[in-house]
Every structure is written in C-alpha cells, then in structure tokens.
Scaffold this motif. Structure first.
Motif, PDB file in Angstrom:
ATOM      1  N   ARG A  95      69.974  25.847 -16.757  1.00 52.96           N
ATOM      2  CA  ARG A  95      71.310  25.693 -17.348  1.00 52.96           C
ATOM      3  C   ARG A  95      71.419  26.497 -18.638  1.00 52.96           C
ATOM      4  NH1 ARG A  95      75.637  21.782 -17.436  1.00 52.96           N
ATOM      5  NH2 ARG A  95      76.628  21.695 -19.486  1.00 52.96           N
ATOM      6  N   ARG A  96      70.366  26.445 -19.478  1.00 55.18           N
ATOM      7  CA  ARG A  96      70.414  27.177 -20.741  1.00 55.18           C
ATOM      8  C   ARG A  96      70.540  28.683 -20.493  1.00 55.18           C
ATOM      9  NH1 ARG A  96      66.589  23.176 -21.953  1.00 55.18           N
ATOM     10  NH2 ARG A  96      64.834  24.562 -21.489  1.00 55.18           N
ATOM     11  N   VAL A  97      69.776  29.194 -19.533  1.00 56.19           N
ATOM     12  CA  VAL A  97      69.850  30.625 -19.221  1.00 56.19           C
ATOM     13  C   VAL A  97      71.226  30.980 -18.679  1.00 56.19           C
ATOM     14  CG1 VAL A  97      68.984  32.435 -17.690  1.00 56.19           C
ATOM     15  CG2 VAL A  97      67.383  30.903 -18.842  1.00 56.19           C
ATOM     16  N   PHE A  98      71.730  30.158 -17.759  1.00 57.63           N
ATOM     17  CA  PHE A  98      73.019  30.450 -17.134  1.00 57.63           C
ATOM     18  C   PHE A  98      74.148  30.423 -18.158  1.00 57.63           C
ATOM     19  CE2 PHE A  98      76.822  29.071 -14.719  1.00 57.63           C
ATOM     20  CZ  PHE A  98      76.933  30.176 -13.887  1.00 57.63           C
ATOM     21  N   VAL A  99      74.156  29.415 -19.005  1.00 60.43           N
ATOM     22  CA  VAL A  99      75.234  29.286 -19.987  1.00 60.43           C
ATOM     23  C   VAL A  99      75.168  30.412 -21.012  1.00 60.43           C
ATOM     24  CG1 VAL A  99      76.105  27.858 -21.871  1.00 60.43           C
ATOM     25  CG2 VAL A  99      75.522  26.815 -19.687  1.00 60.43           C
ATOM     26  N   ARG A 100      73.950  30.693 -21.523  1.00 59.96           N
ATOM     27  CA  ARG A 100      73.834  31.671 -22.609  1.00 59.96           C
ATOM     28  C   ARG A 100      74.006  33.103 -22.122  1.00 59.96           C
ATOM     29  NH1 ARG A 100      71.052  34.809 -26.073  1.00 59.96           N
ATOM     30  NH2 ARG A 100      71.189  34.249 -28.278  1.00 59.96           N
ATOM     31  N   GLU A 101      73.348  33.438 -21.012  1.00 64.81           N
ATOM     32  CA  GLU A 101      73.357  34.828 -20.583  1.00 64.81           C
ATOM     33  C   GLU A 101      74.501  35.138 -19.618  1.00 64.81           C
ATOM     34  OE1 GLU A 101      69.598  36.413 -19.371  1.00 64.81           O
ATOM     35  OE2 GLU A 101      68.465  35.093 -20.686  1.00 64.81           O
ATOM     36  N   ALA A 102      74.685  34.293 -18.609  1.00 71.35           N
ATOM     37  CA  ALA A 102      75.711  34.596 -17.606  1.00 71.35           C
ATOM     38  C   ALA A 102      77.115  34.407 -18.166  1.00 71.35           C
ATOM     39  CB  ALA A 102      75.514  33.713 -16.381  1.00 71.35           C
ATOM     40  N   LEU A 103      77.349  33.299 -18.901  1.00 70.37           N
ATOM     41  CA  LEU A 103      78.697  32.979 -19.355  1.00 70.37           C
ATOM     42  C   LEU A 103      78.961  33.470 -20.779  1.00 70.37           C
ATOM     43  CD1 LEU A 103      79.061  29.375 -17.888  1.00 70.37           C
ATOM     44  CD2 LEU A 103      79.684  31.561 -16.857  1.00 70.37           C
ATOM     45  N   ALA A 104      78.139  33.037 -21.739  1.00 67.81           N
ATOM     46  CA  ALA A 104      78.382  33.445 -23.123  1.00 67.81           C
ATOM     47  C   ALA A 104      78.151  34.938 -23.321  1.00 67.81           C
ATOM     48  CB  ALA A 104      77.479  32.640 -24.063  1.00 67.81           C
ATOM     49  N   LEU A 156      75.407  21.104 -13.980  1.00 66.55           N
ATOM     50  CA  LEU A 156      75.794  22.453 -13.577  1.00 66.55           C
ATOM     51  C   LEU A 156      74.802  23.437 -14.187  1.00 66.55           C
ATOM     52  CD1 LEU A 156      79.436  23.802 -13.552  1.00 66.55           C
ATOM     53  CD2 LEU A 156      77.510  25.244 -14.199  1.00 66.55           C
ATOM     54  N   SER A 157      74.065  24.138 -13.344  1.00 64.07           N
ATOM     55  CA  SER A 157      73.006  24.991 -13.875  1.00 64.07           C
ATOM     56  C   SER A 157      72.885  26.317 -13.145  1.00 64.07           C
ATOM     57  CB  SER A 157      71.666  24.254 -13.812  1.00 64.07           C
ATOM     58  OG  SER A 157      71.410  23.798 -12.495  1.00 64.07           O
ATOM     59  N   GLY A 158      73.897  26.717 -12.390  1.00 64.66           N
ATOM     60  CA  GLY A 158      73.815  27.984 -11.675  1.00 64.66           C
ATOM     61  C   GLY A 158      75.139  28.354 -11.056  1.00 64.66           C
ATOM     62  N   PRO A 159      75.207  29.531 -10.447  1.00 70.63           N
ATOM     63  CA  PRO A 159      76.482  29.989  -9.893  1.00 70.63           C
ATOM     64  C   PRO A 159      77.006  29.125  -8.755  1.00 70.63           C
ATOM     65  CG  PRO A 159      74.677  31.457  -9.261  1.00 70.63           C
ATOM     66  CD  PRO A 159      74.129  30.519 -10.269  1.00 70.63           C
ATOM     67  N   GLU A 160      76.112  28.588  -7.925  1.00 70.17           N
ATOM     68  CA  GLU A 160      76.576  27.784  -6.799  1.00 70.17           C
ATOM     69  C   GLU A 160      77.270  26.515  -7.273  1.00 70.17           C
ATOM     70  OE1 GLU A 160      73.479  27.005  -4.051  1.00 70.17           O
ATOM     71  OE2 GLU A 160      73.064  29.114  -3.627  1.00 70.17           O
ATOM     72  N   THR A 161      76.664  25.837  -8.219  1.00 67.40           N
ATOM     73  CA  THR A 161      77.272  24.603  -8.730  1.00 67.40           C
ATOM     74  C   THR A 161      78.536  24.901  -9.523  1.00 67.40           C
ATOM     75  OG1 THR A 161      75.696  24.734 -10.568  1.00 67.40           O
ATOM     76  CG2 THR A 161      75.139  23.271  -8.737  1.00 67.40           C
ATOM     77  N   LEU A 162      78.571  26.052 -10.197  1.00 65.32           N
ATOM     78  CA  LEU A 162      79.779  26.422 -10.934  1.00 65.32           C
ATOM     79  C   LEU A 162      80.935  26.663  -9.972  1.00 65.32           C
ATOM     80  CD1 LEU A 162      81.209  27.303 -13.588  1.00 65.32           C
ATOM     81  CD2 LEU A 162      80.470  29.629 -13.055  1.00 65.32           C
TER      82      LEU A 162
END
Length: 702
Positions: A95-104, A156-162
């Motif tokens: 989740r931390r990686v997804f939120v920080r790198e993918a989204l932020a 929520l911790s990845g693209p599928e769950t998002l």
C-alpha cells in the motif's frame, strides 16, 4: 550428506537430490535418491520455505507494487533473486509503495481518466515552479501521499483493488482521488499564475505581430533555464529586440532588480539611500507600461519619477543580466526541430544569416502551393471564402488528395469553398485515422461491405471513405466552419469522444447503400430482356450520375443519409419489372424524363464550357484525384439524351462544379425518382415542386 556409493547417481553428482532415507554408517549417506529440479521444490514443499523481501518498488506499466524476493529452505538458497508481487507478501508495504509512487508520484502509466487528470495537475505544478522560479509552491510527494492515504479505504494496496473500489463507487471515488490546483499549489502561486503574468505565447514582432510560443524551465546552470520563445527560422528577422528585453510581466520585477544591482556602486548607493532595491523594483514595475519601447529608457524614467534620481539609460547593462532573466530564443525549422538557440538576438541572426535567406526563399516559393499537408500546420483560412472579389483575384483553398491535402489558390470562390470543406474534413479524418480504423474493422458487416465494394475499389479505400465521412459527420456537420488551427484542435478535442458511435452510424448507412448497388450491378451484368431496354437505359444513366466510382469520397453525411433511399429505388425498379413486366416503369418514366433531360442538358453544357475554356487556355481540364482523364464533351445533339456518357455523372459530383441552384434541382430530381418508382421511400416531392425550382435557378449555371 553424501550420495551412497552404490547409487547410480554417485558418479553423476547432481546438484539437487531428494532422498528416501539418510543412513549414518562410516559417513552420513543419502540412499534411494533421485535427481530433482529446484523449480519443483516450491510447489511441493512451499511450507518449508522462508521468503525474504527487499527493495520494494513499482511496476510503472501495470501499477503493481513489486519487490525482489529471496527464497531459502533450511538455510539452502532455492531462489536467489526474483521479482514478485509485494501485496501477498506484505500488504502494508504494498500500500505504501502504491500510494507514494503510483498515485502521489503519478508513476503509474495508466490511462484511467483520474490518472490522466492527476498527471496534468502535477505537470501544471511543475510548470508553476518553473514560472515562479520557486521550489516551495507545490506539495511534496510525501504530502501528496498523505493526501491520498486519507482518501483511500483500508485494504486497498494495488491497482486491482483500486479499480474494484472505483467501479463500486463510480464518479464519487474518482472525484475523491482527483487532484485540483488547490491540492497541488499554494494559494499565492495560484494567484500569481491566474493573473496572466506568465503567458504561453507573446508577440515579438512590430505592432503586436509575430506570436511566439513560450516555455519555462527551472534548471539553473543549464541552457534551457528561464523563459524560451520558440520562433521559426523565417520569422527570426521580424523579432523586435526591445520587446525581447521585457521578458514576461511576472518576471519584470526580477529583471528590474537585476538591472539595479548591476548599476555602478555610487548610483546604486544613492538609490539604496532612498529605499530598498526590491521595493524600488516592484514600484517601477507597476509604473512602467509593459512591453513598450526600450526597457532601459522606461526604467530610467520610472526611477526618476519615483525617487528623483537621474540615471542614464546606458547604465542598465541588460546583456550582463543572469541568463534566466534574459529571453532565450529557440529557432526551429519548418519541421519544428530546434536548429539554434541563444539569448543574444543580434548574434543569433548573424550566425543564421545564410539559413534565414534560404528559408525566406523557400517560403516565397511555397506561398501559392503547398502539398502533402497532413495536419493543420498552416495559417488561418479566410472567414468568407465566397465573398465577391475583383476580377482576376484568386481564392485560397485546400484540395483533398485522400492521404493529404494541398494548399493552393483557385479562380472560383465557389469551387474554392467546396474543395476547402472537403479538405478540412480530410484533415479531421487523418487526425483520427489511427483510432477510427479499429472501429471500422469492428463493424459487424465489414467483411460483406468489402465484398460488395470490390468492383469500386480496395478495402483500404473503403475504410478511408468511411473514416472521412465520419469525420465530417462528427466535426463539421451542423457546426460553424473551422478556419484556424486553434479551432481545429478545439473541435477535435471536444468531439472525439463520439468517434465510435458515429463510425458505426456512418458504416451502417454505407452498408445500406453498397448492398442494393451491388445487387443492381450484378443483375445488370447478367443481361436483361430487350423489352426492358428503355427502363434499363435510364437505370444505367441514373447509376452513372448517382454512383460514379469515387462517389463516397465526395459525399457529405448530409447527402449520404438519403442515399439508401436513392440507391434502393434502383433496386425497386428492377424488382417491379421482374414482377409486373416492362410496363411497370414506363408511366413514371414519362413523368420523370422532361426534368431529367433538362438537368443532364445543363450539366453537359457546363462541363463542355469548362473543358473548352481549359483547352483555350492551354491547360488540362481539372480532374478529381483517383479519376481518369476527362473525355471530350458530347455533341450538342446528344447532351440531353439518355445515353450521355458516364463521365458527366462523375463531373457533376465534383466540388463546386454546379451552380447552387442547379445542385438543389439535381437532388430534387432524385427525390422525384423516389416518389415515382418507390413511393414507400418518398418524402413527397412532386413534379410541380421541380417546376417551381427551375425558373429561378436555371440561368445561373448557363
């Protein structure tokens, strides 16, 4: 452990084995063994494994949080290093990686609308930093990560769950994680940018001409640092140096402050005794009329008015300013490729003098004609191309050549307007072709349409016609004409969302035209009874006018939508003769022929006059792209006969050939045909309607 000497594998020494027993005699031996592949071990004995995860990161293509995994069993390394999904191993870290790198950080290369919007917002924030030359105007990645963390549900911790969450909550979810300017920029930055002090383009020529696009960069020490104006090579001589010195309004106080700091020390000290240099710069910027005259002269006058200090304008050393406070001029060729850059306009002109002369000469050569245009990279078109002009004046026009258009001049305003309308449609078709090809080939009836069109052309031609008519239906039909590149881009952006549905609508309509055309052609090719001769002659001539080989290239949607009725009438006539005999068509034909001969006579006369004029002028008569050389005009005695050559039908469909009144009469005759031969398809046009049209419209053509 050692392999037992009696084993068949003793001398082969496999790296990995599985033993049925381990016996301790003189040594520790493995017996009843088999060689195994370590890839099998994970599936068979996964419960004995230990997983070590390192270097969490994001797969930018999929948006999936990943990590490097090391797998061991009882201290033995089974998998030294492999990339694995992080979510099953450590959901919190994922989740931390997804939120920080993918989204932020917007590193996820997704085409989801909210991601596209967020990338645009972050790019806007980067531009704000470059324009304001401050690093503190936007939120950091960590702050943005906190912003997203507060809005995303737990688990929520990845693209599928998002994606699943967004599908469950629709626009509410997308809106919750869509950034706005207030989310990425400080209020002071938003206010500064909204004031128009940092424009995207400026006029660098005399009298507000010579518009140049601007780009901003915050890159100290690099060549592109500061403000860059992009100018075409041929336009470089028109750039006014005095205007370039002013830079942009938002940076004027910084430019003035830089000039004040460069003053001789005694003069600078005199000013500092009056007020802080920063305050003097701000006050002077507010007093000066931006962009008019010399910056040095205007600044000297402003300082004199504000603080009664007389300064010689020559003391302001603009050339000594830091690079980011001087306009960088990027010179591009006609392809848009940068060929030179510099902040000294005089030196830049001198360096490029030879190339400038060549560019100006080439521009002069292409002023009249320019071929191979596939995008709107030329100037605006006249607002009123049909306005009357003095004798001998030509009219700017675009000509459609299927894979490109040509910019030229034509003698007739009407012909220029007609050709330009089709060519602008072609530019829209070329701009959307890559996406539209998919929608065309996805039409359910596409294979059947290709078969039915085979007599007229190739599948590529049919595909291009469908895309072309779709472009006209989508971007031009029922809308104001497009005259500028900006209007073209705006129309393209605002209407492209309906490309799929419009392509399907146009494709289905063309399918309803091709099917009866194919059936009629097949029936006529198979021979017909002699007693049908009079009706068949009229059907053949009608088809020659209605369906010349290139008819789909010339039709607009406004006309095409009626074509299923017009072509259907041809087939209905053949069916009627098959059922009721040759007399089924004769009575309606007697009513039609006077109007039809009147029309074909005018068309033959006009075609003959055009070709005679071309012959007298010593030039070849114009032909449409993809058509053969025109035939000679028919003798006067045959111009109104039912056997008029098929070339007249193709000529009559060319843009602007017919007077608007005759054009109107021509399609009214088509409606009369429907009324007479296929009344179930008619809109009610009668012979009396045609008689009312003719007297007022016949003279203009002849």
């Amino acid at each position: 452990v050692q392999i037992f000497p009696g084993s068949t594998l003793f001398k082969k020494g496999p790296k990995w084995i599985m033993a049925g027993e381990v016996v301790h005699t003189t040594r520790l031996y493995a017996r009843t063994i088999a060689r195994i592949d370590p890839a099998w071990i994970e599936e068979l004995a996964g419960h004995m494994f230990r997983h070590q995860v390192s270097d969490p990161h994001l797969n930018t293509a999929t948006g999936e949080p990943m990590a490097w995994e090391r797998v061991t069993m009882s201290g033995i390394v089974v998998v030294p290093r492999r990339e694995a999904r992080l979510e099953p191993l450590d959901a919190g870290a994922a989740r931390r990686v997804f939120v920080r790198e993918a989204l932020a950080g917007a590193a996820w290369e997704s085409d989801l609308p909210f991601m596209q919007h967020n990338r645009a917002m972050l790019a806007h924030a980067e531009q704000a930093e470059a324009r304001l030359r401050r690093r503190d105007v936007r939120l950091t990645t960590d702050q943005l990560a906190e912003w997203f963390e507060a809005r995303l549900p737990r688990g929520l911790s990845g693209p599928e769950t998002l994606v699943a969450w967004m599908q469950a909550h629709g626009d509410v979810a997308a809106g919750a994680i869509s950034l706005s300017p207030s989310d990425v920029l400080q209020r002071s930055a938003r206010d500064a940018l909204s004031a128009g002090a940092f424009p995207d383009a400026i006029a660098l020529g005399q009298g507000g001409e010579q518009l140049a696009t601007l780009s901003y960069a915050l890159a100290p020490g690099k060549a592109e640092d500061g403000v860059t104006a992009t100018v075409e090579l041929s336009q470089l001589p028109q750039v006014v140096e005095d205007r370039a010195e002013w830079l942009v309004l938002g940076m004027l106080p910084a430019v003035i402050l830089g000039l004040l700091k460069l003053l001789p020390k005694p003069v600078r000290q005199t000013l500092e005794a009056k007020a802080r240099l920063e305050d003097i710069a701000a006050d002077a910027a507010g007093l000066m009329t931006f962009g008019q005259g010399s910056l040095a002269v205007a600044l000297a006058e402003a300082v004199g008015v504000l603080h009664s200090v007389t300064i010689d304008a020559a003391m302001f050393k603009i050339e000594a300013l830091p690079p980011h406070l001087r306009l960088r001029i990027g010179v591009v060729d006609h392809h848009g490729k940068e060929i030179a850059e510099g902040r000294d306009l005089s030196e830049l002109r001198q360096r490029l003098d030879g190339r400038i002369k060549k560019a100006l000469a080439a521009q002069q050569r292409t002023t009249t004609d320019r071929r191979g245009i596939t995008a709107w990279d030329f100037g605006p078109l006249p607002d009123s191309p049909q306005t009357a002009a003095p004798e001998g004046q030509t009219h700017l026009a675009l000509i459609d050549h299927t894979d490109s258009v040509t910019l030229t001049h034509l003698a007739s305003a009407r012909v220029a307007a007609a050709h330009t309308a089709l060519a602008v449609r072609r530019l829209f078709a070329l701009a959307t072709r890559e996406e539209a090809v998919y929608y065309v080939e996805a039409l359910p009836a596409w294979p059947e349409m290709v078969r039915q069109y085979a007599q007229l052309g190739s599948p590529d031609e049919l595909r291009a016609h469908i895309i072309n008519i779709t472009a006209g239906r989508l971007f031009l039909e029922g809308q104001p004409p497009v005259r500028t590149a900006e209007a073209f881009d705006e129309r393209l952006l605002s209407n492209s969302g309906r490309l799929a549905t419009t392509t399907r609508e146009v494709g289905e309509t063309i399918g309803r035209v091709l099917e009866p055309r194919f059936l009629v052609a097949k029936r006529l090719a198979g021979g017909t009874p002699r007693i049908w001769a009079e009706s068949i002659a009229d059907i053949r001539e009608h088809a020659a006018y209605l369906l010349p080989r290139d008819f789909l290239r010339l039709l607009t949607w406004e006309r095409l939508r009626h074509y299923p009725r017009y072509v259907g009438t041809l087939w209905e006539r053949l069916l009627a003769m098959r059922e009721d005999g040759s007399k089924a068509n004769l009575e309606p034909l007697k009513v039609l022929l006077p109007h039809w001969k009147r029309l074909t006579g005018v068309i033959a006369t006009a075609m003959n006059e055009e070709r005679r004029g071309a012959a007298e002028a010593g030039v070849e008569a114009p032909t449409a792209p993809g058509t053969s050389k025109p035939k000679a005009a028919l003798p006067q005695a045959r111009r109104a006969a039912p056997t008029v050559n098929a070339d007249a039908g193709a000529w009559a469909m060319q843009p602007g050939c017919l007077d608007p009144g005759v054009e109107q009469y021509r399609w009214a005759v088509e409606e009369l045909r429907v009324t007479l031969f296929a009344p179930q398809l008619s809109n009610g046009t009668s012979p009396a309607d045609l008689d009312r049209l003719w007297p007022a419209n016949s003279k203009g053509q002849t």
